[in-house]
Write a protein that holds these residues in place. Structure first.
Motif, PDB file in Angstrom:
ATOM      1  N   VAL A  18     -12.699   4.081  -3.941  1.00  0.00           N
ATOM      2  CA  VAL A  18     -12.830   3.264  -5.156  1.00  0.00           C
ATOM      3  C   VAL A  18     -14.304   3.099  -5.504  1.00  0.00           C
ATOM      4  CG1 VAL A  18     -12.395   0.995  -6.169  1.00  0.00           C
ATOM      5  CG2 VAL A  18     -10.650   2.086  -4.742  1.00  0.00           C
ATOM      6  N   LEU A  19     -15.120   2.825  -4.500  1.00  0.00           N
ATOM      7  CA  LEU A  19     -16.556   2.663  -4.720  1.00  0.00           C
ATOM      8  C   LEU A  19     -17.174   3.951  -5.250  1.00  0.00           C
ATOM      9  CD1 LEU A  19     -18.900   0.658  -4.385  1.00  0.00           C
ATOM     10  CD2 LEU A  19     -19.186   1.543  -2.081  1.00  0.00           C
ATOM     11  N   GLY A  20     -16.784   5.077  -4.670  1.00  0.00           N
ATOM     12  CA  GLY A  20     -17.299   6.366  -5.100  1.00  0.00           C
ATOM     13  C   GLY A  20     -16.936   6.716  -6.526  1.00  0.00           C
ATOM     14  N   GLU A  21     -15.817   6.198  -7.010  1.00  0.00           N
ATOM     15  CA  GLU A  21     -15.410   6.403  -8.399  1.00  0.00           C
ATOM     16  C   GLU A  21     -16.062   5.392  -9.339  1.00  0.00           C
ATOM     17  OE1 GLU A  21     -11.150   6.122  -8.555  1.00  0.00           O
ATOM     18  OE2 GLU A  21     -10.877   7.647  -7.014  1.00  0.00           O
ATOM     19  N   THR A  22     -16.256   4.181  -8.860  1.00  0.00           N
ATOM     20  CA  THR A  22     -16.732   3.097  -9.713  1.00  0.00           C
ATOM     21  C   THR A  22     -18.225   3.190 -10.007  1.00  0.00           C
ATOM     22  OG1 THR A  22     -14.994   1.664  -8.851  1.00  0.00           O
ATOM     23  CG2 THR A  22     -16.847   0.582  -9.933  1.00  0.00           C
ATOM     24  N   ILE A  23     -19.031   3.535  -9.027  1.00  0.00           N
ATOM     25  CA  ILE A  23     -20.486   3.585  -9.236  1.00  0.00           C
ATOM     26  C   ILE A  23     -20.859   4.540 -10.367  1.00  0.00           C
ATOM     27  CG2 ILE A  23     -22.676   4.277  -8.183  1.00  0.00           C
ATOM     28  CD1 ILE A  23     -21.633   2.933  -5.596  1.00  0.00           C
ATOM     29  N   PRO A  24     -20.370   5.783 -10.377  1.00  0.00           N
ATOM     30  CA  PRO A  24     -20.701   6.659 -11.511  1.00  0.00           C
ATOM     31  C   PRO A  24     -20.219   6.115 -12.855  1.00  0.00           C
ATOM     32  CG  PRO A  24     -19.915   7.965  -9.683  1.00  0.00           C
ATOM     33  CD  PRO A  24     -19.660   6.524  -9.341  1.00  0.00           C
ATOM     34  N   LYS A  25     -19.049   5.464 -12.874  1.00  0.00           N
ATOM     35  CA  LYS A  25     -18.542   4.892 -14.123  1.00  0.00           C
ATOM     36  C   LYS A  25     -19.461   3.792 -14.644  1.00  0.00           C
ATOM     37  CE  LYS A  25     -13.650   5.840 -13.363  1.00  0.00           C
ATOM     38  NZ  LYS A  25     -12.324   5.262 -13.087  1.00  0.00           N
ATOM     39  N   ASN A  42     -22.608  11.252   0.653  1.00  0.00           N
ATOM     40  CA  ASN A  42     -21.511  12.141   1.031  1.00  0.00           C
ATOM     41  C   ASN A  42     -20.317  11.352   1.541  1.00  0.00           C
ATOM     42  OD1 ASN A  42     -22.564  14.719   0.409  1.00  0.00           O
ATOM     43  ND2 ASN A  42     -23.856  14.619   2.222  1.00  0.00           N
ATOM     44  N   CYS A  43     -20.578  10.250   2.206  1.00  0.00           N
ATOM     45  CA  CYS A  43     -19.525   9.425   2.790  1.00  0.00           C
ATOM     46  C   CYS A  43     -18.609   8.822   1.726  1.00  0.00           C
ATOM     47  CB  CYS A  43     -20.159   8.315   3.631  1.00  0.00           C
ATOM     48  SG  CYS A  43     -19.002   7.138   4.329  1.00  0.00           S
ATOM     49  N   ILE A  44     -19.178   8.375   0.607  1.00  0.00           N
ATOM     50  CA  ILE A  44     -18.344   7.720  -0.411  1.00  0.00           C
ATOM     51  C   ILE A  44     -18.072   8.605  -1.625  1.00  0.00           C
ATOM     52  CG2 ILE A  44     -19.075   5.428   0.299  1.00  0.00           C
ATOM     53  CD1 ILE A  44     -20.667   5.286  -2.349  1.00  0.00           C
ATOM     54  N   GLY A  45     -18.588   9.817  -1.617  1.00  0.00           N
ATOM     55  CA  GLY A  45     -18.257  10.759  -2.685  1.00  0.00           C
ATOM     56  C   GLY A  45     -19.112  10.681  -3.923  1.00  0.00           C
ATOM     57  N   THR A  46     -20.325  10.158  -3.821  1.00  0.00           N
ATOM     58  CA  THR A  46     -21.207  10.098  -4.988  1.00  0.00           C
ATOM     59  C   THR A  46     -22.275  11.191  -4.977  1.00  0.00           C
ATOM     60  OG1 THR A  46     -22.587   8.472  -3.855  1.00  0.00           O
ATOM     61  CG2 THR A  46     -20.918   7.606  -5.370  1.00  0.00           C
ATOM     62  N   ALA A  47     -22.267  12.045  -3.965  1.00  0.00           N
ATOM     63  CA  ALA A  47     -23.324  13.055  -3.818  1.00  0.00           C
ATOM     64  C   ALA A  47     -23.375  14.023  -4.995  1.00  0.00           C
ATOM     65  CB  ALA A  47     -23.160  13.815  -2.506  1.00  0.00           C
ATOM     66  N   LYS A  48     -22.226  14.505  -5.450  1.00  0.00           N
ATOM     67  CA  LYS A  48     -22.215  15.446  -6.575  1.00  0.00           C
ATOM     68  C   LYS A  48     -22.725  14.781  -7.849  1.00  0.00           C
ATOM     69  CE  LYS A  48     -18.614  18.523  -4.915  1.00  0.00           C
ATOM     70  NZ  LYS A  48     -17.263  19.053  -5.131  1.00  0.00           N
ATOM     71  N   TRP A  49     -22.269  13.562  -8.097  1.00  0.00           N
ATOM     72  CA  TRP A  49     -22.738  12.837  -9.279  1.00  0.00           C
ATOM     73  C   TRP A  49     -24.247  12.602  -9.187  1.00  0.00           C
ATOM     74  CZ3 TRP A  49     -25.274   8.235  -9.959  1.00  0.00           C
ATOM     75  CH2 TRP A  49     -25.417   7.821 -11.278  1.00  0.00           C
TER      76      TRP A  49
END
Length: 115
Positions: A18-25, A42-49
């Motif tokens: 949820v955090l990895g989706e919310t921060i970029p939004k 990498n842990c929360i999925g924001t690396a690509k963004w």
């Protein structure tokens, strides 16, 4: 302004997802939002963004207190920093930076968003 909606239903996703989706939004919705991270993208999925938005995401490395100091500086310049690290590191290592760089410097109207 953030709008929080709670229906009482349990979200099956992991908190980090949820955090990895919310921060970029949040960053996409507000040009003043800057995301600071303690080497956990990498842990929360924001690396690509973050790689696609190097002007909006800062990997501060394993230096949480310094990250909070950077966030306080960004906040004093009018940005809305969101910081991310593990809870124990944010609560124990960052307090002095929040006190000195945030409170003592009279930046209390521009507190960074700590996650």
């Amino acid at each position: 302004m953030m709008k929080i909606e709670y229906t009482g239903a349990m979200d099956p996703r992991l908190c980090k997802a949820v955090l990895g989706e919310t921060i970029p939004k949040l960053a996409e919705a507000d040009p003043d939002v800057i995301y600071l991270d303690a080497d956990l993208m990498n842990c929360i999925g924001t690396a690509k963004w973050a790689a696609a938005h190097p002007d909006r995401a800062i990997n501060c490395g394993i230096a949480e207190a310094n990250m909070v100091g950077v966030a306080c500086g960004l906040a004093s310049a009018g940005f809305k920093p969101i910081v991310h690290t593990f809870g124990p590191f944010a609560s124990r290592r960052c307090y002095d930076q929040l006190f000195l760089s945030g409170g003592y410097a009279k930046n209390e109207r521009r507190h960074p968003y700590a996650l």
